[in-house]
Design an enzyme around this catalytic site. Sequence first.
Site, short mmCIF file in Angstrom:
data_model
loop_
_atom_site.label_atom_id
_atom_site.label_comp_id
_atom_site.label_asym_id
_atom_site.label_seq_id
_atom_site.Cartn_x
_atom_site.Cartn_y
_atom_site.Cartn_z
N ASP A 61 -6.37 -11.08 -5.17
CA ASP A 61 -5.34 -10.06 -5.00
C ASP A 61 -4.14 -10.31 -5.92
OD1 ASP A 61 -4.23 -7.85 -3.18
OD2 ASP A 61 -2.68 -9.37 -2.95
N GLU B 33 -7.97 -8.31 -9.24
CA GLU B 33 -7.20 -7.10 -8.99
C GLU B 33 -5.95 -7.18 -9.86
OE1 GLU B 33 -4.41 -4.40 -6.34
OE2 GLU B 33 -4.24 -6.56 -6.39
C1 NOJ Z 1 -3.12 -5.16 -3.45
C2 NOJ Z 1 -3.80 -4.75 -2.19
O1 NOJ Z 1 -4.92 -3.96 -2.50
C3 NOJ Z 1 -2.78 -4.00 -1.35
O2 NOJ Z 1 -3.39 -3.43 -0.22
C4 NOJ Z 1 -1.66 -4.94 -1.00
O3 NOJ Z 1 -0.65 -4.21 -0.33
C5 NOJ Z 1 -1.07 -5.62 -2.23
N1 NOJ Z 1 -2.05 -6.07 -3.15
C6 NOJ Z 1 -0.23 -6.81 -1.83
O4 NOJ Z 1 -1.04 -7.84 -1.35
#
Ligand code: NOJ
Length: 539
Positions: A203, A245
């Site tokens: 993430d 991500e």
């Molecule tokens: C990306 C995640 O997909 C999202 O849901 C989240 O709020 C943020 N990162 C922070 O962790």
Amino acid sequence: MQEKRTPWYKNAVFYEVSARAYFDSNGDGIGDIKGVTMKLDYIKQLGVDCIWLLPIFPSPLVDDGYDISDYYNIHPDLGSIADFRELIEETHQRGMRIIADLVVNHTSDQCEWFKQAEADENSPYRDYYVWSDSDQRYADARIIFVDTETSNWSWSEKAQKYYWHRFYACQPDLNYDNPAVREEMKNIMRFWLDMGIDGFRADAVPYLIEREGTNCENLPETHAYLKEMRKLIDEEYPDCILLAEANQWPQDLRPYFANGDEFHMAFQFPLMPRIFKALAKSDCSPIIEILNMTPEIPDACQWCTFLRNHDELTLEMVTEEDRQFLWNFYAPVKRMRQNLGIRRRLAPLLDGEPRKIELLNAILFSLPGSPIIYYGDEIGMGDNIYLEDRDGVRTPMQWTDGKNAGFSNAGEDSLYLPVIKSDQFSYTKINVAAQLEDPHSLFHHIRHLLEIRKQNPVWAEGSYEITYNEEYPALLTIKRTDGTNTIVTFHNLSDKTIPIELSMTGFAERKLVDLVQGTDLKESKLELSPYSYLWLIEQ
Ligand code: NOJ
Ligand code: CA
């Protein structure tokens, strides 16, 4: 000579699941890990190779679990470590894989580390976070949650200092200049990988390290740490993957693959909104332009392509002009907009029109990359824009037309979120049971396309070529070839019929088979009806 083996993730179908939202096994109104285990046969039937399970760790749930308070445990609502081990085992028994979220950048402010860091400046956890006496440092870093946050610094009464956070104020960023943090995160990786998972969706990776005078994204120091994570995988857990991500422009996204020694996969963020733009404009050039701007990636790497996920449909990686256009087109009601995006699911974005939903999936499956499907989108689930934050796209999975959509036995008031009841998207109309029975349903359609994809590895390894047709800009033609096999797919992004002359495509010398119908193609002049597509293979 050793035979070249295609890494499993290069031709895998991914499926994003929220345990909380999927199936409630114990009737408390909250979906759980056992519930996912109970539905594995359904997931397998769709043609999934790898499940991505959204965060399952203890958390106050301000950010739906992306605010973790204990990295070495499971949220009690969702079950136990034993349940999770069982899920992994049952997934593997069905020949599928499973990856979990690794929330690298930040913790919850309810995490023991942060509590101790705030309370005691001599605590070893103090340096786990990023502190400052002033809230003016790193002023070039943008704010991501623009609807709710006004600064990336928040004041801690207890510490009498500001702490740094890229997301909600309750999500303090970890300090990756501290070797102890770097080690801790590696131990967290080992903890879950030892349980048998097949990797992580990592993430918010662009934000690990801050430096004055930069926008604090994609810094070389951040890449250096990510490579350490990869080294751990290669040395201790080969065959497991790291999926990035990183919501970035192509030139900033490409470095996350480095020389094949950083991430195995990364979400194809810039492509996604351009698929929606192409449909809205009935012109495939936005797709072509962004792919032309996207550098090649190393052989062993792969894109993870998607249409929707559990967040708002992000419009961060488009120009201001395109953002306004896409907002006006797909989010005409203010409430549909959130941060720099749109809080809607796939089917409502496309007015629930089966042709368009199928078309966009067909495009996704033909483009380079391994596709990921967001739970519920395979049956065309709706959303509820009036729920808070991104909850509108996180409602219970719709299994049947019975009580609570077959999601839970609990009283309606105890559900973690209400099921979708309104209009054409009501669970009484849109549910798994009905679609499994109907051979023409969206579920079976997607399942069929995925099956075709799997049978033709050219989609994993083959090169691609996209042709733009001046006369018919709405015609998206994608040719995939690996030297042995050639597949050409035609997609009509408009409400007009488009004639296709196969002789003009240089694609009619050999026998052609319509992959979807499974029939030989007799004609060389064809018509592509509005929002339809055709997948052909040369034989
Ligand atoms: C990306 C995640 O997909 C999202 O849901 C989240 O709020 C943020 N990162 C922070 O962790
Ligand atoms: Ca439950």
